[in-house]
Design a protein around this motif. Sequence first.
Motif, mmCIF file in Angstrom:
data_model
loop_
_atom_site.group_PDB
_atom_site.id
_atom_site.type_symbol
_atom_site.label_atom_id
_atom_site.label_comp_id
_atom_site.label_asym_id
_atom_site.label_seq_id
_atom_site.Cartn_x
_atom_site.Cartn_y
_atom_site.Cartn_z
ATOM 1 N N LYS A 188 -41.564 -13.743 4.781
ATOM 2 C CA LYS A 188 -41.809 -12.710 5.769
ATOM 3 C C LYS A 188 -40.549 -11.879 5.972
ATOM 4 N N THR B 146 -42.128 -8.940 11.537
ATOM 5 C CA THR B 146 -43.133 -9.621 12.349
ATOM 6 C C THR B 146 -44.385 -8.767 12.482
ATOM 7 N N LYS B 147 -45.495 -9.433 12.807
ATOM 8 C CA LYS B 147 -46.754 -8.712 13.005
ATOM 9 C C LYS B 147 -46.669 -7.788 14.216
#
Length: 284
Positions: free
Chosen positions: A195, A198-199
């Motif tokens: 990742k 972040t979302k």
Amino acid sequence: MSTTAAVAEGIPSSRTEPDPARVAKSAPRSHIDGVPVYGWGQAPPYLRTQTQLGEDRLKLAEGQPVLAYIETRKYGDIPLYDPAGAEKMKPLASSVKARMAKRRTCSTCGKVRDRIVHGKKCSVCRDKEHAKQQRLNARTCWDCRKVSERRLPAHHRCGGCRRTQLAKRREAAVAWVEKVIVCSGDGYGSECSTKVVTKKEARAYQKAQGAGRDWWMRAPHWPRRCPSCTEANERQDAEDRAKYQAAYERREKARREADNREQWDAAEYATAAAVVGGTSEGTD
């Protein structure tokens, strides 16, 4: 009653003001053999061109003088004449009038227009048909082509198609978030699930782009790859550049060698020709 006569009647007899129809709106720009040349729309309004006289069923009298000119870019200086000095044309025959009226008659509405009707419809009928089609398009759904009774909103879709469109947009938005929060790999087929954002940040950027947009781009401050994939990508790019540079140098070396051979062959041919020519002259 003509416009000139109406203006003249409005001037009291006790006043000595000139007729506005016979007064130029500005000074002439130049003269041709003493005849003034005016700009467009500046000549006295009562003067007419030869074409305008023909529209009024008048023709130039023999030796009728030119009273002014209109200066134009495309057609040069157009002469103007006094309609009072022109002669009346002979009346048209009934057969000619019938043919002229037929050419100006619309086959759709049956009315006689002022101009020749080209095609099957006059301009009025074409405008009406275009306006009718525009109203129909405003009530037609862009997706299912269903015609509603009322005008559709700005998205031009019925209720069902609009819900389907919004559902697809939501799916695309969710898929975009899932795609951009992970590393895109080294760019040479290697996949990575690390990742990089972040979302929450992805959704915030997506929301900031506007609700009406159904596509998004990666924000410029987001990393496209994780550190390890970035290093691998840069290393692979450096290797590719080195291979390309080596191949380019080999091609350039081969080209220079070919040019040198051609120059040497040309020099040898010139030397041999000179020797052969000198021997022939000595023999003679």
